[in-house]
Design an enzyme around this catalytic site. Sequence first.
Site, short mmCIF file in Angstrom:
data_model
loop_
_atom_site.label_atom_id
_atom_site.label_comp_id
_atom_site.label_asym_id
_atom_site.label_seq_id
_atom_site.Cartn_x
_atom_site.Cartn_y
_atom_site.Cartn_z
N VAL A 118 -9.40 0.12 4.14
CA VAL A 118 -9.89 0.39 5.49
C VAL A 118 -8.51 0.16 6.23
CG1 VAL A 118 -11.37 0.15 7.30
CG2 VAL A 118 -12.50 0.03 5.24
N ASP A 139 0.78 -1.15 -0.16
CA ASP A 139 -0.07 -0.01 -0.07
C ASP A 139 0.87 1.21 -0.19
OD1 ASP A 139 -2.45 1.15 0.06
OD2 ASP A 139 -2.60 1.38 2.15
N HIS A 140 0.43 2.29 -0.82
CA HIS A 140 1.21 3.57 -0.90
C HIS A 140 2.64 3.36 -1.01
CE1 HIS A 140 -2.43 5.85 -0.43
NE2 HIS A 140 -2.67 5.15 0.53
N GLU A 182 -2.62 5.89 -8.68
CA GLU A 182 -3.45 6.95 -8.08
C GLU A 182 -3.62 8.40 -8.98
OE1 GLU A 182 -3.75 7.28 -3.74
OE2 GLU A 182 -4.22 9.34 -3.93
N HIS A 215 -9.76 5.03 -1.45
CA HIS A 215 -8.85 5.14 -0.01
C HIS A 215 -9.61 5.95 1.02
CE1 HIS A 215 -4.52 3.65 -1.34
NE2 HIS A 215 -5.54 3.24 -2.47
N GLY A 216 -8.96 5.56 2.14
CA GLY A 216 -9.59 6.48 3.22
C GLY A 216 -11.19 5.87 3.66
N GLY A 217 -11.19 4.42 3.54
CA GLY A 217 -12.58 3.93 3.79
C GLY A 217 -13.14 4.39 5.40
N HIS A 222 -7.50 9.83 4.39
CA HIS A 222 -7.02 8.92 4.95
C HIS A 222 -6.99 9.21 6.65
CE1 HIS A 222 -4.65 8.01 1.41
NE2 HIS A 222 -5.20 6.92 1.48
N GLY A 223 -7.23 8.41 7.62
CA GLY A 223 -7.12 8.59 8.99
C GLY A 223 -8.70 8.90 9.46
P1 13P Z 1 -7.96 4.54 6.26
O1 13P Z 1 -6.98 4.42 7.37
O2 13P Z 1 -8.74 5.91 6.54
O3 13P Z 1 -9.32 3.59 6.51
O4 13P Z 1 -7.70 4.70 5.07
C1 13P Z 1 -6.85 3.46 4.68
C2 13P Z 1 -6.33 3.54 3.38
O5 13P Z 1 -6.82 4.41 2.39
C3 13P Z 1 -4.89 2.92 3.07
O6 13P Z 1 -4.36 3.09 1.85
#
Ligand code: 13P
Length: 304
Positions: A231, A82-83, A134, A208-210, A178-179
Amino acid sequence: MYTNVKYILDDAVKNHYGVIASAAVNVELLRGEIAAADEMQAPLIILLGQGQMSKHGNADVMVPMIKTLAGETNVPVALILDHGRDWEYIVHAFRSGFSSIMIDASAYPTEENIARTKRVVDLCHLQGVPVEGEIGHVGQAVDMDGCKEEWYTRPEEALSFIKATNVDCLAIACGTAHGKYPKDFVPKLRFDIIEKVRAVTDIPLALHGGSGSGDDNIRRAVEAGINKVNVCTDIFNYCRDFTLDALKKDPDYDYLQLLIDIEARAKEITKHYIGLTGSAGQAGNFTAENTFGLKLGPCTGVGE
Ligand code: 13P
């Protein structure tokens, strides 16, 4: 069954559902998440971030564990870096057996994003490893980046990015971040952006950022065309809050029992998210013979 994101997500596109991509940085989260997928017969993607591995379990430790546990269930489980941001790190993940790679160069200007992404695609495709890129930029919830419309994905740019890079999956920015969001804040998602990108491509789309995005938003995002829902924060915080509570109630909590109970919480929250995406019961679409692997063509040249 250990597989890659392309194998899982191509089915999700074909059958219009989403797959949870859940972060797992230790054996408790991993076992809990895979148990959730197994119980719900849902495909699952495991996220392991470059940043997380540089602070905690690295690829050499994590990949064999993930492959082993994925091999113990009949549901397809993919692992994605991831990333991935740094070339050296990405190459290490690729060589360590990650079945899928995300290159995140979205903070760079588009030309640079394309060049960095294409370099990773060119490497990974040599061994049939799919790549997520992305376009647009998903930032941080704490900075309210999800409200920065100038960072949202432009559908026409999404198409040219896909064509220029040959990515297998595309992360788009449409209102999440995210977060952890500020208390009581629920993001407003631009479903029209998801629909417009979905209209111009049939490759899988990632949100992303679920965490904290709201159950209804996730359901609607999947309906609009999202196939991978990342998530992390909610899983970490759910397990952290359980731990705090458990130790407050009983400071003598048996340590091994605590780890077992954390695993059960990881399973619980993963099941909740799987339930939002329409992936429950979809594991039957996948066959054991059709897993990923090194696809070598027949030898054609003299001396090969
Ligand atoms: P969250 O931590 O907001 O769920 O985001 C996860 C994410 O998108 C990881 O790539």
